[in-house]
Design a protein around this motif. Structure first.
Motif, PDB file in Angstrom:
ATOM      1  N   UNK A   1       0.818  -1.216   0.000  1.00 58.52           N
ATOM      2  CA  UNK A   1       0.000   0.000   0.000  1.00 58.52           C
ATOM      3  C   UNK A   1       0.852   1.265   0.000  1.00 58.52           C
ATOM      4  N   UNK A   2       2.080   1.169   0.519  1.00 59.39           N
ATOM      5  CA  UNK A   2       2.966   2.339   0.539  1.00 59.39           C
ATOM      6  C   UNK A   2       4.107   2.165  -0.468  1.00 59.39           C
ATOM      7  N   UNK A   3       3.847   1.361  -1.492  1.00 57.04           N
ATOM      8  CA  UNK A   3       4.817   1.175  -2.580  1.00 57.04           C
ATOM      9  C   UNK A   3       6.136   0.589  -2.067  1.00 57.04           C
ATOM     10  N   UNK A   4       6.053  -0.231  -1.014  1.00 58.37           N
ATOM     11  CA  UNK A   4       7.253  -0.885  -0.495  1.00 58.37           C
ATOM     12  C   UNK A   4       8.095  -0.025   0.408  1.00 58.37           C
ATOM     13  N   UNK A   5       7.609   1.129   0.815  1.00 56.88           N
ATOM     14  CA  UNK A   5       8.368   2.027   1.692  1.00 56.88           C
ATOM     15  C   UNK A   5       7.976   1.757   3.139  1.00 56.88           C
ATOM     16  N   UNK A   6       8.968   1.601   4.026  1.00 60.92           N
ATOM     17  CA  UNK A   6       8.673   1.306   5.428  1.00 60.92           C
ATOM     18  C   UNK A   6       9.869   1.655   6.299  1.00 60.92           C
ATOM     19  N   UNK A   7       9.647   1.722   7.605  1.00 61.69           N
ATOM     20  CA  UNK A   7      10.670   2.097   8.578  1.00 61.69           C
ATOM     21  C   UNK A   7      11.148   0.857   9.326  1.00 61.69           C
ATOM     22  N   UNK A   8      12.453   0.829   9.631  1.00 54.19           N
ATOM     23  CA  UNK A   8      13.036  -0.324  10.331  1.00 54.19           C
ATOM     24  C   UNK A   8      14.021   0.164  11.391  1.00 54.19           C
ATOM     25  N   UNK A   9      13.877  -0.357  12.596  1.00 52.65           N
ATOM     26  CA  UNK A   9      14.738  -0.035  13.737  1.00 52.65           C
ATOM     27  C   UNK A   9      15.639  -1.241  14.017  1.00 52.65           C
ATOM     28  N   UNK A  10      16.888  -1.182  13.586  1.00 55.41           N
ATOM     29  CA  UNK A  10      17.817  -2.298  13.781  1.00 55.41           C
ATOM     30  C   UNK A  10      18.956  -1.929  14.741  1.00 55.41           C
ATOM     31  N   UNK A  11      18.757  -0.871  15.533  1.00 56.18           N
ATOM     32  CA  UNK A  11      19.789  -0.503  16.508  1.00 56.18           C
ATOM     33  C   UNK A  11      19.970  -1.648  17.509  1.00 56.18           C
ATOM     34  N   UNK A  12      21.224  -2.023  17.907  1.00 54.69           N
ATOM     35  CA  UNK A  12      22.504  -1.345  17.713  1.00 54.69           C
ATOM     36  C   UNK A  12      23.302  -1.807  16.482  1.00 54.69           C
ATOM     37  N   UNK A  13      22.673  -2.588  15.598  1.00 57.82           N
ATOM     38  CA  UNK A  13      23.404  -3.099  14.438  1.00 57.82           C
ATOM     39  C   UNK A  13      23.394  -2.133  13.256  1.00 57.82           C
ATOM     40  N   UNK A  14      22.665  -1.050  13.356  1.00 56.54           N
ATOM     41  CA  UNK A  14      22.619  -0.076  12.271  1.00 56.54           C
ATOM     42  C   UNK A  14      21.791   1.119  12.676  1.00 56.54           C
ATOM     43  N   UNK A  15      21.773   2.125  11.816  1.00 56.49           N
ATOM     44  CA  UNK A  15      21.005   3.342  12.064  1.00 56.49           C
ATOM     45  C   UNK A  15      19.515   3.107  11.881  1.00 56.49           C
ATOM     46  N   UNK A  16      18.738   4.051  12.355  1.00 56.23           N
ATOM     47  CA  UNK A  16      17.304   4.050  12.086  1.00 56.23           C
ATOM     48  C   UNK A  16      17.101   4.216  10.587  1.00 56.23           C
ATOM     49  N   UNK A  17      16.275   3.363   9.992  1.00 52.76           N
ATOM     50  CA  UNK A  17      16.195   3.293   8.527  1.00 52.76           C
ATOM     51  C   UNK A  17      14.805   3.611   8.003  1.00 52.76           C
ATOM     52  N   UNK A  18      14.776   4.322   6.883  1.00 53.13           N
ATOM     53  CA  UNK A  18      13.614   4.380   6.012  1.00 53.13           C
ATOM     54  C   UNK A  18      14.001   3.602   4.763  1.00 53.13           C
ATOM     55  N   UNK A  19      13.370   2.462   4.555  1.00 53.13           N
ATOM     56  CA  UNK A  19      13.715   1.567   3.445  1.00 53.13           C
ATOM     57  C   UNK A  19      12.883   1.941   2.225  1.00 53.13           C
ATOM     58  N   UNK A  20      13.569   2.123   1.087  1.00 50.98           N
ATOM     59  CA  UNK A  20      12.918   2.557  -0.152  1.00 50.98           C
ATOM     60  C   UNK A  20      13.087   1.478  -1.208  1.00 50.98           C
ATOM     61  N   UNK A  21      11.965   1.022  -1.765  1.00 47.08           N
ATOM     62  CA  UNK A  21      12.027  -0.037  -2.773  1.00 47.08           C
ATOM     63  C   UNK A  21      11.245   0.326  -4.037  1.00 47.08           C
ATOM     64  N   UNK A  22      10.979   1.615  -4.249  1.00 46.54           N
ATOM     65  CA  UNK A  22      10.281   2.031  -5.469  1.00 46.54           C
ATOM     66  C   UNK A  22      11.092   3.085  -6.203  1.00 46.54           C
ATOM     67  N   UNK A  23      11.049   3.104  -7.543  1.00 46.72           N
ATOM     68  CA  UNK A  23      11.781   4.113  -8.314  1.00 46.72           C
ATOM     69  C   UNK A  23      11.361   5.537  -7.986  1.00 46.72           C
ATOM     70  N   UNK A  24      10.055   5.769  -7.813  1.00 45.55           N
ATOM     71  CA  UNK A  24       9.565   7.132  -7.602  1.00 45.55           C
ATOM     72  C   UNK A  24      10.153   7.742  -6.335  1.00 45.55           C
ATOM     73  N   UNK A  25      10.183   6.990  -5.248  1.00 44.38           N
ATOM     74  CA  UNK A  25      10.710   7.521  -3.997  1.00 44.38           C
ATOM     75  C   UNK A  25      12.229   7.662  -4.060  1.00 44.38           C
TER      76      UNK A  25
END
Length: 541
Positions: free
Chosen positions: A81-105
């Protein structure tokens, strides 16, 4: 007395470390607490673990050691529904992420807003480049640095390097001939990395490294650092933070700096003795451009030398590693698809002469012929669509929101934006039959159902921060295919590998046994074990 001092000091350090850990954890978790309250897309989240519990079930669907980006590509299917865009919290293994999987974004992040490279990339690239480099710079610093290298990596400049590329390609072909005579199984990825290291050494620093035929300390040090560095994606903390690793990386950096510094001084002396002109390697052009507004001295300016050494280390990495993987995957795709192989061989016969080994001689006389191979270019672009060497990363900014085609807005402040190229380039909303190898996508007119979406092909990134070396990479791959595909047949030996290394569990990604693993750039697993044989004359495919 000493013991009475040591224990309180040790306790203070432990308490301080725990306090720092807790502070960073709370800061990261609060970001996601606010995002969750706004109803923004993310997997099930908890304050204690963030999204760390989301990853293990995803990784169980993939082979051991595959890229983490593949796991996030799977996760993107839950957010259509959000074109594959979502947020992921993987701390302490990485930064706070906004994951983008669409060309437009991705276009919005990299072109419309041209968001900066985030600070998290600095420590990641430090062992490879040794300092501030083109990949992590921003603003005026990046523009000045990029300008020094644009001419050296131009299409005209790269065509002038054709003799260097052909010289190393002939060595590569001779090695393949020896393997064809022996009929043995070998790692195509390994010998291709050595080959591309020799090419980028000649083009960048005007030096023959000979790493295809013998040990070279510069090449060995860089490859060693990459072998240690891919553990950045390792979830096991004992492997990820191995105390030996920084020592090895420091020593490799010392070796690389010493080698490049020597070559820089040698090229500077040649520039002075040749009336301020040099043969046009990338290093030579950078020296000439830098010295236009400066007085000649006995030695090259130390600040420029330090800066140049860092950029050259980056070029040596990026120029050999990802290109080698692209060559291996291009060959793999060709020999998996006989009809495509027949078409590319026919194109090479038509442009480069009918003899199986005529390419080198024709290209020496007519280097521009390399740009008259549209089907070969389509094969390479389709291979890079399916097997991109890396992903992109940008840093969010206050007040910058991305917006998908459904009108959803995504805040970027305090986040790293992970632009997952493999997911974008296989996104079924933008690519018909996304997992199939169809070079024809790159030959159809706009409006055709197969025509690639705007901003959807990103192996060299897209927009102002695209890869400065992409012209060289495409040249290297085209030359290699022109030299190889009419003379040899290549067959992967994964069945043999699996018999010799029996394991249980999943062995493919998207049905592909030669799935990508993180080793600097993304490379085929197990180094692509294969056998090479001579193609019989008259065999069309």
């Amino acid at each position: 007395m000493a013991t009475g001092v040591v224990w309180p000091l040790a306790l203070s350090l432990v308490v301080g470390a725990i306090g720092l850990f807790a502070t960073k954890m709370i800061k990261s978790r609060l970001i996601f607490y606010k995002l969750k309250k706004q109803g923004l897309p993310m997997p099930p989240w908890s304050f204690a673990a963030g999204h760390l519990m989301t990853l293990p079930p995803l990784l169980e669907k993939l082979p051991l050691g595959s890229q983490q980006s593949d796991a996030f590509s799977l996760l993107s299917c839950d957010f259509v529904d959000t074109d594959g865009c979502f947020y992921v919290d993987v701390w302490p293994f990485g930064n706070s992420l906004l994951v983008i999987t669409s060309p437009e974004l991705a276009v919005q992040a990299c072109q419309k807003y041209d968001l900066p490279k985030p600070e998290v990339l600095v420590p990641f690239f430090a062992p490879i480049a040794g300092g501030p480099n083109l990949f992590v710079m921003n603003g005026a610093e990046w523009k000045r640095s990029r300008a020094l290298f644009n001419t050296g990596f131009s299409e005209k400049g790269m065509l002038e390097c054709m003799p260097h590329v052909l010289e190393e390609a002939e060595v590569y072909v001779s090695i393949l001939r020896e393997h064809a005579r022996k009929g043995d199984t070998f790692s195509l990825d390994k010998i291709t990395c050595d080959y591309m290291m020799d090419v980028i050494g000649a083009v960048t620093i005007n030096a023959r490294l000979h790493s295809q035929s013998r040990h070279n300390e510069l090449a060995a040090a860089l490859r060693s650092s990459l072998e240690w560095h891919f553990q950045e994606e390792e979830m096991n903390p004992f492997k990820r933070w191995n105390p030996i690793r920084p020592i090895v990386e420091w020593n490799n950096g010392r070796i690389m700096n010493r080698y490049i510094n020597f070559e820089l001084e040698k090229r500077y002396k040649a520039w002075k003795s040749n009336n301020h002109t040099l043969t046009k390697s990338v290093m030579d052009i950078a020296i000439e451009t830098y010295m236009k507004e400066r007085k000649t001295s006995d030695k090259l300016d130390s600040r420029f030398k330090t800066w140049a050494t860092t950029q050259i280390r980056l070029f040596l990495f990026a120029g050999h590693d990802s290109t080698a993987a692209a060559i291996v995957y291009s060959l793999h795709m060709l020999f998996k698809h006989p009809k495509t192989l027949a078409k590319i061989r026919a194109e090479h016969d038509n442009v480069l002469g009918g003899d199986l080994d005529s390419a080198a001689q024709v290209l020496k006389q007519h280097p521009h012929y390399i740009n008259q191979l549209p089907y070969t270019t389509a094969v390479i672009k389709e291979t890079l669509r399916l097997f991109p060497p890396a992903s992109g990363m940008r840093g969010g900014l206050p007040g910058v929101f991305l917006q998908d085609k459904n009108g959803h807005k995504f805040p970027t402040e305090n986040l790293s934006l992970w632009i997952v190229h493999s997911a974008i380039q296989r996104n079924p909303n933008y690519w018909p039959d996304p997992h199939s190898f169809l070079p024809e996508r790159w030959l159809v007119e706009p409006g055709h159902p197969l025509h690639p979406p705007k901003g959807g092909w990103r192996p060299f990134e897209y927009g102002p921060r695209n890869c400065v070396g992409q012209t060289l990479a495409m040249l290297d791959i085209k030359v290699t295919l022109a030299m190889m595909v009419r003379e040899f047949d290549v067959k992967d030996q994964y069945d043999e590998w699996d018999r010799m290394h029996p394991t249980t569990g999943i062995k493919t990604v998207y049905g592909e046994r030669a799935y990508q693993v993180p080793q600097g750039a993304a490379h085929p697993v197990h180094g692509f074990p294969c056998k090479v044989s001579f193609r019989e004359k008259g065999n069309a495919a």
